[in-house]
Design an enzyme around this catalytic site. Structure first.
Site, short mmCIF file in Angstrom:
data_model
loop_
_atom_site.label_atom_id
_atom_site.label_comp_id
_atom_site.label_asym_id
_atom_site.label_seq_id
_atom_site.Cartn_x
_atom_site.Cartn_y
_atom_site.Cartn_z
N LYS A 26 0.83 -1.20 0.00
CA LYS A 26 0.00 0.00 0.00
C LYS A 26 0.87 1.26 0.00
O LYS A 26 2.01 1.23 0.47
CB LYS A 26 -0.89 -0.03 1.25
N ASP A 57 7.51 3.12 -9.95
CA ASP A 57 6.48 4.00 -9.39
C ASP A 57 6.62 5.37 -10.05
O ASP A 57 7.68 5.97 -10.01
CB ASP A 57 6.68 4.11 -7.87
N GLU A 242 -1.50 -1.87 10.86
CA GLU A 242 -2.83 -1.27 10.97
C GLU A 242 -3.80 -2.09 10.13
O GLU A 242 -3.39 -2.82 9.22
CB GLU A 242 -2.81 0.18 10.48
#
Length: 349
Positions: A26, A57, A242
């Protein structure tokens, strides 16, 4: 049966056969820091071999990570003579492809040229396909001595710092994308070729272009075979502790498995380890409690993976020397009590 796998990337770093290492996850979880750290450790552990770190990227960060400007040509990292970096620009690759098409057929009225332009801009994943074609081109043309075309660098391993998850998964679907593209072009060639010739299109130029596309497809098919060979290729997932990041990691692992790609390592970044702080702040304690909850879930869910736990430091990890210090915890597990000083000893760049 519970497996007791080493919580490091040492087996990966020391594996002799790996040619391709993908690092993904992510956005904002530390992919560039992780891929840079893996590349640094590979270079340090195998000083006799050459390594290449490539960013696919569009929001390139390798230049920031190493405090050194990189571009579309492979460039040596200052301070590590056997590591090179490059940043692929999909827009530049698209421009090059269009220029090559013009070289094969410089007739502005040729209908095939317009159709091809529309197709290359509309097929899903074309940006990722062009990025990979650019990678193949540079790997093929990279030379030790630019004056000697026969003297090419042989990279032991190529590490990919990938785009966020969605782009990465499309990137790995490249062979099917190119097959679809080539199939449409060949279909058009067969059905519209005679009509294009009547309208003034250059048949010879079209044939040259299709032959080149066939060559590209053959090369990519060969690379794709390597991508599904666990002896040659692996994928390192990067996340933070998370819920959303854990969810995205699981989704990505399932997709990677559907591509038959090897994935057995997960790097968890930005951990606080507040239990071992002498004077922890309440916010740190609260967040560490949350992090531990998801770490426990990961330990249960991925018991047959190398689960690497990396600390949150007090400053950004930039520059070769800082990357050397940080990356050692890919080889030896971080010990909050013994290694606590690292958090403050990093030099700001």
């Amino acid at each position: 049966m519970e497996l007791d796998l080493e919580p490091t990337l040492k087996p990966l770093i020391e594996q002799d056969t790996l040619k391709w290492i993908f690092v993904g996850g992510k956005g904002g979880v530390g992919k560039t820091t992780t891929s840079s750290s893996i590349a640094v450790q590979l270079a340090l552990q195998h000083p006799e071999s050459e390594f290449l770190l490539i960013s696919t990227d569009p929001a390139h960060n390798l230049s920031d990570a190493f405090c050194q400007k990189f571009g579309k040509e492979a460039r040596k990292v200052e301070g590590l003579s056997n590591l090179s970096c490059m940043e692929i620009d999909p827009e530049a690759a698209m421009s090059d492809l269009q220029q090559q098409a013009q070289q094969y057929n410089n007739d502005p009225n040729d209908p095939l040229k317009s159709i091809m332009s529309d197709m290359t801009g509309s097929i899903p994943g074309i940006d990722e396909a062009l990025s990979f074609m650019e990678v193949l081109k540079h790997i093929k043309n990279q030379k030790v001595n630019e004056n000697d075309s026969k003297d090419k660098i042989s990279y032991r391993t190529i590490i990919f710092d990938t785009a966020p998850t969605g782009h990465t998964l499309r990137f790995l679907q490249l062979p099917s994308t190119l097959q679809k593209l080539l199939g449409k072009f060949q279909q058009l060639s067969g059905k519209l070729g005679p009509m294009m010739s009547m309208l003034g299109g250059g048949a010879g130029g079209q044939q040259d272009m299709f032959e080149k596309l066939n060559e590209v497809q053959k090369n990519v098919a060969e690379v794709n075979e390597q991508f599904t060979d666990p002896e040659l290729t692996t994928f390192v997932c990067v996340c933070i502790s998370e819920f959303l990041s854990l969810y995205e990691t699981e989704r990505m692992i399932q997709e990677l498995m559907s591509y038959k790609m090897d994935v057995n390592s997960i790097v968890v970044n930005q951990l606080l380890f507040a239990d071992d702080d002498e004077n922890p702040c309440l916010r740190c304690v609260s967040r560490w409690k949350m992090q531990k909850k998801y770490l426990d879930q990961m330990a249960e869910l991925y018991e047959d993976y190398h689960l690497v736990k990396m600390p949150l430091l007090g400053t950004e990890i930039r520059g070769v020397e800082n990357l050397k210090k940080f990356s050692k915890f890919l080889m030896v597990p971080y010990d909050p009590k013994k290694d606590r000083g690292l958090i403050t000893e990093m030099k700001e760049q």
